[in-house]
Design a protein around this motif. Sequence first.
Motif, PDB file in Angstrom:
ATOM      1  N   UNK A 135      11.447  11.950 -10.866  1.00  0.00           N
ATOM      2  CA  UNK A 135      10.867  11.049 -11.860  1.00  0.00           C
ATOM      3  C   UNK A 135       9.827  10.093 -11.274  1.00  0.00           C
ATOM      4  N   UNK A 136       9.996   9.667 -10.025  1.00  0.00           N
ATOM      5  CA  UNK A 136       9.058   8.719  -9.422  1.00  0.00           C
ATOM      6  C   UNK A 136       7.670   9.328  -9.220  1.00  0.00           C
ATOM      7  N   UNK A 137       7.592  10.651  -9.138  1.00  0.00           N
ATOM      8  CA  UNK A 137       6.314  11.326  -8.888  1.00  0.00           C
ATOM      9  C   UNK A 137       5.635  11.790 -10.171  1.00  0.00           C
ATOM     10  N   UNK A 138       6.244  11.526 -11.319  1.00  0.00           N
ATOM     11  CA  UNK A 138       5.752  12.085 -12.582  1.00  0.00           C
ATOM     12  C   UNK A 138       4.477  11.408 -13.065  1.00  0.00           C
ATOM     13  N   UNK A 139       3.445  12.173 -13.200  1.00  0.00           N
ATOM     14  CA  UNK A 139       2.217  11.712 -13.853  1.00  0.00           C
ATOM     15  C   UNK A 139       2.317  11.960 -15.357  1.00  0.00           C
ATOM     16  N   UNK A 140       3.018  13.042 -15.687  1.00  0.00           N
ATOM     17  CA  UNK A 140       3.255  13.381 -17.084  1.00  0.00           C
ATOM     18  C   UNK A 140       4.604  14.089 -17.187  1.00  0.00           C
TER      19      UNK A 140
ATOM     20  N   UNK B 249      12.621   3.387 -13.993  1.00  0.00           N
ATOM     21  CA  UNK B 249      11.475   3.902 -13.230  1.00  0.00           C
ATOM     22  C   UNK B 249      10.437   4.524 -14.160  1.00  0.00           C
ATOM     23  N   UNK B 250      10.891   5.322 -15.101  1.00  0.00           N
ATOM     24  CA  UNK B 250       9.965   5.986 -16.034  1.00  0.00           C
ATOM     25  C   UNK B 250       9.260   4.962 -16.911  1.00  0.00           C
ATOM     26  N   UNK B 251      10.003   3.959 -17.362  1.00  0.00           N
ATOM     27  CA  UNK B 251       9.399   2.915 -18.197  1.00  0.00           C
ATOM     28  C   UNK B 251       8.348   2.134 -17.414  1.00  0.00           C
ATOM     29  N   UNK B 252       8.626   1.842 -16.136  1.00  0.00           N
ATOM     30  CA  UNK B 252       7.682   1.090 -15.318  1.00  0.00           C
ATOM     31  C   UNK B 252       6.425   1.908 -15.006  1.00  0.00           C
ATOM     32  N   UNK B 253       6.591   3.170 -14.652  1.00  0.00           N
ATOM     33  CA  UNK B 253       5.445   4.007 -14.290  1.00  0.00           C
ATOM     34  C   UNK B 253       4.662   4.491 -15.510  1.00  0.00           C
ATOM     35  N   UNK B 254       5.346   4.581 -16.656  1.00  0.00           N
ATOM     36  CA  UNK B 254       4.720   4.985 -17.925  1.00  0.00           C
ATOM     37  C   UNK B 254       3.905   6.267 -17.819  1.00  0.00           C
TER      38      UNK B 254
ATOM     39  N   UNK C 275      -2.384  19.468 -10.367  1.00  0.00           N
ATOM     40  CA  UNK C 275      -1.094  18.790 -10.410  1.00  0.00           C
ATOM     41  C   UNK C 275      -0.008  19.729  -9.920  1.00  0.00           C
ATOM     42  N   UNK C 276       1.124  19.159  -9.573  1.00  0.00           N
ATOM     43  CA  UNK C 276       2.286  19.973  -9.203  1.00  0.00           C
ATOM     44  C   UNK C 276       3.160  20.137 -10.438  1.00  0.00           C
ATOM     45  N   UNK C 277       3.201  21.336 -10.951  1.00  0.00           N
ATOM     46  CA  UNK C 277       4.003  21.632 -12.140  1.00  0.00           C
ATOM     47  C   UNK C 277       5.434  21.939 -11.699  1.00  0.00           C
ATOM     48  N   UNK C 278       6.406  21.204 -12.254  1.00  0.00           N
ATOM     49  CA  UNK C 278       7.798  21.353 -11.833  1.00  0.00           C
ATOM     50  C   UNK C 278       8.679  21.635 -13.045  1.00  0.00           C
ATOM     51  N   UNK C 279       9.350  22.756 -13.028  1.00  0.00           N
ATOM     52  CA  UNK C 279      10.283  23.144 -14.089  1.00  0.00           C
ATOM     53  C   UNK C 279      11.688  22.698 -13.685  1.00  0.00           C
ATOM     54  N   UNK C 280      12.277  21.776 -14.445  1.00  0.00           N
ATOM     55  CA  UNK C 280      13.604  21.247 -14.127  1.00  0.00           C
ATOM     56  C   UNK C 280      14.679  21.950 -14.947  1.00  0.00           C
TER      57      UNK C 280
ATOM     58  N   UNK D 243       0.815  -1.213   0.000  1.00  0.00           N
ATOM     59  CA  UNK D 243       0.000   0.000   0.000  1.00  0.00           C
ATOM     60  C   UNK D 243       0.843   1.254   0.000  1.00  0.00           C
ATOM     61  N   UNK D 244       1.984   1.221   0.709  1.00  0.00           N
ATOM     62  CA  UNK D 244       2.847   2.403   0.745  1.00  0.00           C
ATOM     63  C   UNK D 244       3.531   2.648  -0.589  1.00  0.00           C
ATOM     64  N   UNK D 245       3.718   1.569  -1.379  1.00  0.00           N
ATOM     65  CA  UNK D 245       4.379   1.725  -2.676  1.00  0.00           C
ATOM     66  C   UNK D 245       3.425   2.269  -3.738  1.00  0.00           C
ATOM     67  N   UNK D 246       2.103   2.195  -3.462  1.00  0.00           N
ATOM     68  CA  UNK D 246       1.128   2.681  -4.433  1.00  0.00           C
ATOM     69  C   UNK D 246       0.873   4.171  -4.221  1.00  0.00           C
ATOM     70  N   UNK D 247       1.929   4.961  -4.345  1.00  0.00           N
ATOM     71  CA  UNK D 247       1.797   6.389  -4.142  1.00  0.00           C
ATOM     72  C   UNK D 247       1.169   7.034  -5.374  1.00  0.00           C
ATOM     73  N   UNK D 248       0.449   8.093  -5.141  1.00  0.00           N
ATOM     74  CA  UNK D 248      -0.197   8.813  -6.230  1.00  0.00           C
ATOM     75  C   UNK D 248       0.838   9.710  -6.906  1.00  0.00           C
ATOM     76  N   UNK D 249       0.970   9.555  -8.201  1.00  0.00           N
ATOM     77  CA  UNK D 249       1.905  10.396  -8.956  1.00  0.00           C
ATOM     78  C   UNK D 249       1.153  11.622  -9.443  1.00  0.00           C
ATOM     79  N   UNK D 250       1.527  12.781  -8.932  1.00  0.00           N
ATOM     80  CA  UNK D 250       0.765  14.004  -9.209  1.00  0.00           C
ATOM     81  C   UNK D 250       1.622  15.131  -9.759  1.00  0.00           C
TER      82      UNK D 250
END
Length: 276
Positions: A139-144, A173-178, A119-124, A64-71
């Motif tokens: 990258x782990x939090x990326x919804x898009x 990570x990006x490939x898995x979360x898609x 969503x949280x917009x993040x400029x890198x 359950x802790x690993x199923x974090x919401x990517x926002x």
Amino acid sequence: MEAESTGGGNMGGKEDLEMAENPFEPYIESIRQQLEDQDPVFLIGLIVALAVVVITCVFLKYFLSSKTVRSAVLLVGLCDSGKTLLFSRLLSGKFKRTQTSITDSSAPYKAKNDRPSTWTLIDLPGHDSLRSQYLEKFKSAARAIVFVVDSAIFQKEVRDVAEFLYNLLTDTVISRNAPTLLVACNKQDITMAKSAKLIQQQLEKELNTLRVTRSAALSSQDGSVGGNVYLGKKGKDFEFSQLSMKVDFLECSARGSKGEDGDADIESLEKSLAKL
């Protein structure tokens, strides 16, 4: 008699004192006695059952802790591609003079749809010495991921753009979360800007070449193809349609056709973000 009475009183007081010091001892002794009277097979079964319950609880907590919401919506790209101005336009609609970012910037972004999507917009940062560490951080939090391309000088930067995109797409990570990948072909207000269709075609060719050279280089080092994900499908020329994530190429202009005083041309990007 008085002595016996006194002695009995002392013993009774001592027993009362021991009971006060350890009030659970009678219960513990009773449980111990009951366990000794039980069949060993029953005790083993009880221990196994308790172990299963504990292991299940630990597993559920981890799952359950690993199923974090990517926002998070990440804005990435090379230096001077227009990420930071696009960041400002999406948040406030206003033109803002920018300079090369050396750290991340973030703010809540309300999508333009009927749902209360924020969503949280993040400029890198886009500098090649910084982009990897900031991508690793978020990258782990990326919804898009909004990959911003300078359409006006794309022809000169195609190799660098493809290398950055290759590293991103083959990340485990990006490939898995898609997360959804939006390739924003920016600066369409400039006459020499390349179209989104042409940019997609050239990136597919360049990524196909990179896939061959990177795989060959890794294989020659240790006989393997490394720990990253293989890009696309083996035995076929690369196309973005082969990826597990949704990919859209769109045209936009953070500056806008009327310059600083006008509105930005980012409707296609806003519509894509509204669908997340």
